[in-house]
Design a protein around this motif. Structure first.
Motif, PDB file in Angstrom:
ATOM      1  N   VAL A  24      68.638 -34.138 -41.011  1.00 30.66           N
ATOM      2  CA  VAL A  24      69.320 -33.141 -41.815  1.00 30.66           C
ATOM      3  C   VAL A  24      69.318 -31.667 -40.976  1.00 30.66           C
ATOM      4  O   VAL A  24      68.423 -30.827 -40.593  1.00 30.66           O
ATOM      5  CB  VAL A  24      67.979 -32.482 -42.886  1.00 30.66           C
ATOM      6  N   PRO A  25      70.642 -31.299 -40.811  1.00 31.98           N
ATOM      7  CA  PRO A  25      70.866 -30.172 -40.055  1.00 31.98           C
ATOM      8  C   PRO A  25      70.810 -28.997 -40.647  1.00 31.98           C
ATOM      9  O   PRO A  25      71.331 -28.899 -41.929  1.00 31.98           O
ATOM     10  CB  PRO A  25      72.491 -30.382 -39.848  1.00 31.98           C
ATOM     11  N   LEU A  26      69.904 -28.208 -40.295  1.00 34.03           N
ATOM     12  CA  LEU A  26      69.278 -26.990 -40.900  1.00 34.03           C
ATOM     13  C   LEU A  26      70.093 -25.806 -40.452  1.00 34.03           C
ATOM     14  O   LEU A  26      70.354 -25.286 -39.562  1.00 34.03           O
ATOM     15  CB  LEU A  26      67.988 -26.824 -40.605  1.00 34.03           C
ATOM     16  N   VAL A  58      71.386 -41.638 -42.053  1.00 31.05           N
ATOM     17  CA  VAL A  58      72.067 -40.850 -43.325  1.00 31.05           C
ATOM     18  C   VAL A  58      71.996 -39.432 -42.501  1.00 31.05           C
ATOM     19  O   VAL A  58      70.960 -39.212 -41.865  1.00 31.05           O
ATOM     20  CB  VAL A  58      71.247 -40.800 -44.500  1.00 31.05           C
ATOM     21  N   THR A  59      72.661 -38.560 -42.706  1.00 27.75           N
ATOM     22  CA  THR A  59      72.840 -37.186 -42.604  1.00 27.75           C
ATOM     23  C   THR A  59      72.823 -36.479 -43.763  1.00 27.75           C
ATOM     24  O   THR A  59      73.968 -36.595 -44.752  1.00 27.75           O
ATOM     25  CB  THR A  59      74.141 -36.787 -41.672  1.00 27.75           C
ATOM     26  N   VAL A  60      72.255 -35.353 -44.087  1.00 31.46           N
ATOM     27  CA  VAL A  60      72.294 -34.558 -45.318  1.00 31.46           C
ATOM     28  C   VAL A  60      72.638 -33.304 -45.145  1.00 31.46           C
ATOM     29  O   VAL A  60      71.965 -32.573 -44.151  1.00 31.46           O
ATOM     30  CB  VAL A  60      70.899 -34.562 -46.002  1.00 31.46           C
ATOM     31  N   ILE A  61      73.742 -32.636 -45.383  1.00 34.35           N
ATOM     32  CA  ILE A  61      74.018 -31.484 -44.954  1.00 34.35           C
ATOM     33  C   ILE A  61      74.493 -30.619 -46.232  1.00 34.35           C
ATOM     34  O   ILE A  61      75.118 -31.200 -47.249  1.00 34.35           O
ATOM     35  CB  ILE A  61      75.441 -31.608 -44.018  1.00 34.35           C
ATOM     36  N   VAL A 114      76.978 -39.712 -45.178  1.00 36.10           N
ATOM     37  CA  VAL A 114      76.765 -38.324 -45.008  1.00 36.10           C
ATOM     38  C   VAL A 114      76.536 -37.992 -46.604  1.00 36.10           C
ATOM     39  O   VAL A 114      77.313 -38.324 -47.412  1.00 36.10           O
ATOM     40  CB  VAL A 114      77.990 -37.637 -44.707  1.00 36.10           C
ATOM     41  N   LEU A 115      75.409 -37.319 -46.965  1.00 38.33           N
ATOM     42  CA  LEU A 115      75.178 -36.691 -48.211  1.00 38.33           C
ATOM     43  C   LEU A 115      75.513 -35.126 -47.998  1.00 38.33           C
ATOM     44  O   LEU A 115      74.853 -34.325 -47.472  1.00 38.33           O
ATOM     45  CB  LEU A 115      73.804 -36.767 -48.475  1.00 38.33           C
ATOM     46  N   THR A 116      76.485 -34.597 -48.867  1.00 39.07           N
ATOM     47  CA  THR A 116      76.590 -33.259 -49.151  1.00 39.07           C
ATOM     48  C   THR A 116      76.034 -32.763 -50.315  1.00 39.07           C
ATOM     49  O   THR A 116      76.205 -33.183 -51.301  1.00 39.07           O
ATOM     50  CB  THR A 116      78.395 -33.076 -49.235  1.00 39.07           C
ATOM     51  N   VAL A 117      75.317 -31.697 -50.113  1.00 38.17           N
ATOM     52  CA  VAL A 117      74.368 -31.118 -51.140  1.00 38.17           C
ATOM     53  C   VAL A 117      74.900 -29.782 -51.803  1.00 38.17           C
ATOM     54  O   VAL A 117      75.337 -28.898 -50.910  1.00 38.17           O
ATOM     55  CB  VAL A 117      72.999 -31.237 -50.834  1.00 38.17           C
ATOM     56  N   GLN A 118      74.834 -29.607 -52.969  1.00 36.07           N
ATOM     57  CA  GLN A 118      75.242 -28.384 -53.577  1.00 36.07           C
ATOM     58  C   GLN A 118      74.374 -27.653 -54.501  1.00 36.07           C
ATOM     59  O   GLN A 118      74.062 -28.379 -55.564  1.00 36.07           O
ATOM     60  CB  GLN A 118      76.759 -28.594 -54.230  1.00 36.07           C
ATOM     61  N   LEU A 130      68.211 -27.027 -50.389  1.00 30.71           N
ATOM     62  CA  LEU A 130      68.247 -28.376 -50.983  1.00 30.71           C
ATOM     63  C   LEU A 130      68.519 -29.676 -50.327  1.00 30.71           C
ATOM     64  O   LEU A 130      68.065 -30.634 -50.496  1.00 30.71           O
ATOM     65  CB  LEU A 130      69.605 -28.286 -51.900  1.00 30.71           C
ATOM     66  N   GLY A 131      69.263 -29.324 -48.993  1.00 34.29           N
ATOM     67  CA  GLY A 131      69.317 -30.463 -47.971  1.00 34.29           C
ATOM     68  C   GLY A 131      68.166 -31.016 -47.589  1.00 34.29           C
ATOM     69  O   GLY A 131      67.648 -32.085 -47.602  1.00 34.29           O
TER      70      GLY A 131
END
Length: 290
Positions: A160-162, A243-246, A274-278, A170-171
């Protein structure tokens, strides 16, 4: 684990009895991705939530039968003793799949919608925004878009890149839920162009705030890297994770189109999922115990 099946109308008419339960919606449009479905399952499991699979059929009889088969097969094939989650299949014939998904999300207090990466393109939303944008703007739901470029080999590690944008919190929650559900490790990662004492202190505070969003049961590591190119650093590190969550870019759509974004670059060039969160209107999706 078994699942229940119902129509959309029956689902909407059924009064809520567990308002505290986190509800995760996975809508099936014209196609589906098993990786996305498993992501939704693990996220639901990770927060002890309820998974709702919404089969959105067209008025074509053959497509209706095929789509219904997909939803039922996904649940029957992938929910077992290792995926203890309350799951429901909802079938709806509709000519307006996105509007129907939005209606279901609005009326039944959905906290998180999980979308396949191909959904926005197939719906052809264009300048009005993709499916994630439309759902986020018209409901209070948070949204996750899944882009899979690597074969499905399970999840043992989540990066999880912060950052400090609107969607960063949310990420952290989504990454923690996914890792918790998949029995994986989650690493929080921040990239600074210059790592002086003031920056180290600032990032340490960011990590501490992020830690508070997660229960102690989530295995968490944090690390801070100095690099002149944030996107490149994230992409390079992503090769070591499943997995990467960004977070979705917080800049305007026109500016993003002209200049691009770190999120877009990471999504296109990373070799993992890659999971893109909004975030939606409120911070709805979270760990109740955090």
């Amino acid at each position: 684990m078994t699942h229940t099946e119902t129509s959309l109308q029956e689902f909407l008419n059924n009064p809520d009895t567990t308002d505290s339960t986190q509800r995760i919606l996975y809508p099936i449009f014209s196609t589906h991705d098993t990786v996305t479905f498993k992501t939704a399952v693990n996220i639901a499991k990770g927060v002890g939530g309820e998974l709702l699979v919404l089969d959105l059929c067209t008025d074509d009889a053959s497509q209706t039968a095929e789509t219904s088969r997909i939803g039922r097969k996904l649940l029957q094939s992938h929910l077992d003793s290792n995926h203890v989650v309350d799951a429901h299949l909802i079938v709806k014939e509709t000519d307006s799949p996105l509007k129907t998904a939005i209606k279901a999300a609005e009326q039944r207090n959905i906290q998180l919608v999980v979308l396949d990466e191909h959904t926005p393109e197939l719906l052809g939303e264009g300048l009005l925004g993709d499916a994630a944008d439309r759902i986020s703007k018209q409901t209070s739901c948070d949204v996750v878009s899944v882009t899979c470029t690597r074969g499905n080999s399970g999840i043992s590690s989540v990066l999880v890149p912060l950052a400090e944008g609107r969607h960063s919190g949310l990420g952290v929650v989504v990454g923690g839920a996914l890792a918790n559900g998949a029995n994986a490790v989650v690493d929080l990662f921040h990239v600074s162009s210059k790592k002086d004492d003031a920056e180290v202190t600032r990032v340490s505070d960011m990590f501490a705030t992020a830690r508070k969003r997660l229960p102690e049961s989530v295995e968490l590591n944090t690390w801070h890297l100095e690099s002149p190119d944030v996107a490149e650093a994230i992409i390079n590190e992503s090769t070591h994770y499943d997995v990467t969550v960004i977070g979705k870019p917080s800049q305007g759509r026109l500016q993003e189109f002209v200049t691009g974004s770190i999120t877009e670059t990471v999504t296109e060039e990373s070799e993992n999922t890659v999971l893109t969160v909004q975030r939606g209107g409120t911070e709805g999706f979270k760990f109740d115990q955090a």
